[in-house]
Write an enzyme that holds these catalytic residues in place. Structure first.
Site, PDB file in Angstrom:
ATOM      1  N   ASP A 100     -14.038  -1.166   5.813  1.00 17.85           N
ATOM      2  CA  ASP A 100     -13.059  -0.250   6.396  1.00 17.85           C
ATOM      3  C   ASP A 100     -13.103  -0.279   7.929  1.00 17.85           C
ATOM      4  O   ASP A 100     -12.587   0.617   8.593  1.00 17.85           O
ATOM      5  CB  ASP A 100     -13.240   1.181   5.906  1.00 17.85           C
ATOM      6  N   ARG A 153       0.845  -1.198   0.000  1.00 18.13           N
ATOM      7  CA  ARG A 153       0.000   0.000   0.000  1.00 18.13           C
ATOM      8  C   ARG A 153       0.876   1.241   0.000  1.00 18.13           C
ATOM      9  O   ARG A 153       1.826   1.331   0.781  1.00 18.13           O
ATOM     10  CB  ARG A 153      -0.902   0.012   1.218  1.00 18.13           C
TER      11      ARG A 153
HETATM   12  O1  0GY Z   1      -8.759   3.304   6.820  1.00 19.96           O
HETATM   13  C1  0GY Z   1      -8.810   3.932   5.746  1.00 19.96           C
HETATM   14  O2  0GY Z   1      -8.838   3.366   4.623  1.00 19.96           O
HETATM   15  C2  0GY Z   1      -8.809   5.370   5.795  1.00 19.96           C
HETATM   16  C3  0GY Z   1      -8.002   6.108   6.647  1.00 19.96           C
HETATM   17  C4  0GY Z   1      -6.823   5.651   7.315  1.00 19.96           C
HETATM   18  C5  0GY Z   1      -5.898   4.827   6.737  1.00 19.96           C
HETATM   19  O3  0GY Z   1      -6.093   4.276   5.566  1.00 19.96           O
HETATM   20  C6  0GY Z   1      -4.606   4.505   7.406  1.00 19.96           C
HETATM   21  O4  0GY Z   1      -4.325   5.027   8.495  1.00 19.96           O
HETATM   22  O5  0GY Z   1      -3.872   3.718   6.804  1.00 19.96           O
HETATM   23  C7  0GY Z   1      -8.319   7.539   6.782  1.00 19.96           C
HETATM   24  O6  0GY Z   1      -8.907   8.114   5.826  1.00 19.96           O
HETATM   25  O7  0GY Z   1      -7.992   8.107   7.843  1.00 19.96           O
END
Ligand code: 0GY
Length: 304
Positions: A257, A124
């Site tokens: 999510d 990612r």
């Molecule tokens: O969990 C999600 O996909 C969205 C968020 C966070 C992350 O992706 C992460 O911390 O890796 C967000 O928008 O804060």
């Protein structure tokens, strides 16, 4: 480490409703996380938020409660490039979970092999400025070239306003590319406006690009309240997600999510999120592609 929650960081929704929508057999929650427990899997020092613990046990209980068969567990930025919590959950899943990792250019081939053996099938790259610091593109491209040789893909998380400047990098990636949450469109703008048109152009011109049509709760301005009758929760997101599903039915994924990091104004009922699916994938065939065929082809190709 500091396990207190950041101000206003909501815990996930306790007691999610049972979805009215019956998920197809073999459905995959293709975007979710595990956090900690912090005492066992410390959060990364470079993190920009500190979540509450959210364990594999709670994730698997939610999977069963909602009616999913499998999970794709995505490394979140609060754990940085320390993939141990995600790997632990994949290994504990009995083959029902695959992973997406975060790695640095220093990762060794042996470490990549161990991640693959645990069920990792992608890396990612996060470009959301409130979540990560800048990583040089040459480092990311080096990582992408190395993992492409393992048959892995690249998951990208970015904000719509940044797509123009990231365009050349994204369209040079030598793998399948999976976009988180449709690249976060501004749903207060017209679905046929120039901003979302650029995202659709990205997918149209690059058949290696897939998108998750997830996280209406992050994008919506109208919010979780459904109007009387048949209107969906997060109704302003429906036209955007439905457009992507109907134009690219073989290149879309969906995920809860959970545990929904960094939401401040409300915490979605995961059962409600599942009931959002028929509004964006209105036929049984589209639902099967979105929830079963596509994630199986990408994460469990040996079983297809
Ligand atoms: O969990 C999600 O996909 C969205 C968020 C966070 C992350 O992706 C992460 O911390 O890796 C967000 O928008 O804060």
């Amino acid at each position: 480490g500091d396990f207190t929650k950041t101000a206003g960081w909501l815990d996930w929704y306790t007691g999610p409703s049972k979805p009215r929508f019956q998920l197809p057999a073999g459905a995959v929650d293709a975007h979710c996380h595990v956090f900690g427990p912090g005492a066992e899997f410390p959060y990364a020092p470079e993190r920009k938020y500190t979540p509450c613990d959210a364990s594999k046990h709670e994730l698997f209980a939610l999977r069963d409660h909602l009616g999913f068969a499998r999970n794709v567990i995505v490394q979140a930025t609060c754990h940085g490039a320390d993939n141990r919590a995600m790997v632990d959950a994949c290994l504990a899943s009995g083959g029902k979970a695959r992973g997406v990792a975060t790695v640095r250019r220093s990762v060794t081939d042996e470490e990549l092999q161990a991640l693959h053996a645990a069920g990792v099938r992608g890396v990612r790259f996060n470009f959301v400025k409130r979540l990560v610091d800048f990583t040089p593109k040459d480092e990311l491209m080096e990582i992408a070239s190395r993992i492409a040789r393992l048959g892995w893909h690249v998951v990208i998380y970015f904000e719509a306003v940044d797509l123009p400047e990231l365009w050349d990098f994204f369209t040079s990636l030598p793998t399948t590319v999976v976009v988180d949450h449709m690249g976060r469109p501004d749903v207060s703008k017209p679905v046929d406006g120039p901003e979302f048109a650029l995202f659709l152009k990205f997918m149209r011109e690059h058949p290696n690009v897939w998108s998750k049509v997830s996280c209406p709760e992050r994008l919506s301005v109208t919010g979780p309240k459904a109007l009387q009758g048949e209107q969906a929760a997060y109704r302003d997101v429906v036209p955007f997600a439905r457009k992507v599903v109907e134009e690219f039915p073989d290149r879309v994924l969906w995920g809860t999510d959970w545990p929904h990091p960094n939401l401040k104004d409300h915490m979605p009922d995961d059962g409600l999120l599942v009931d959002f699916i028929p509004y964006i994938a209105p036929t049984a065939e589209l639902q099967r592609k979105l929830l079963v065929d596509n994630p199986m082809r990408l994460y469990w190709p040996e079983e297809v």
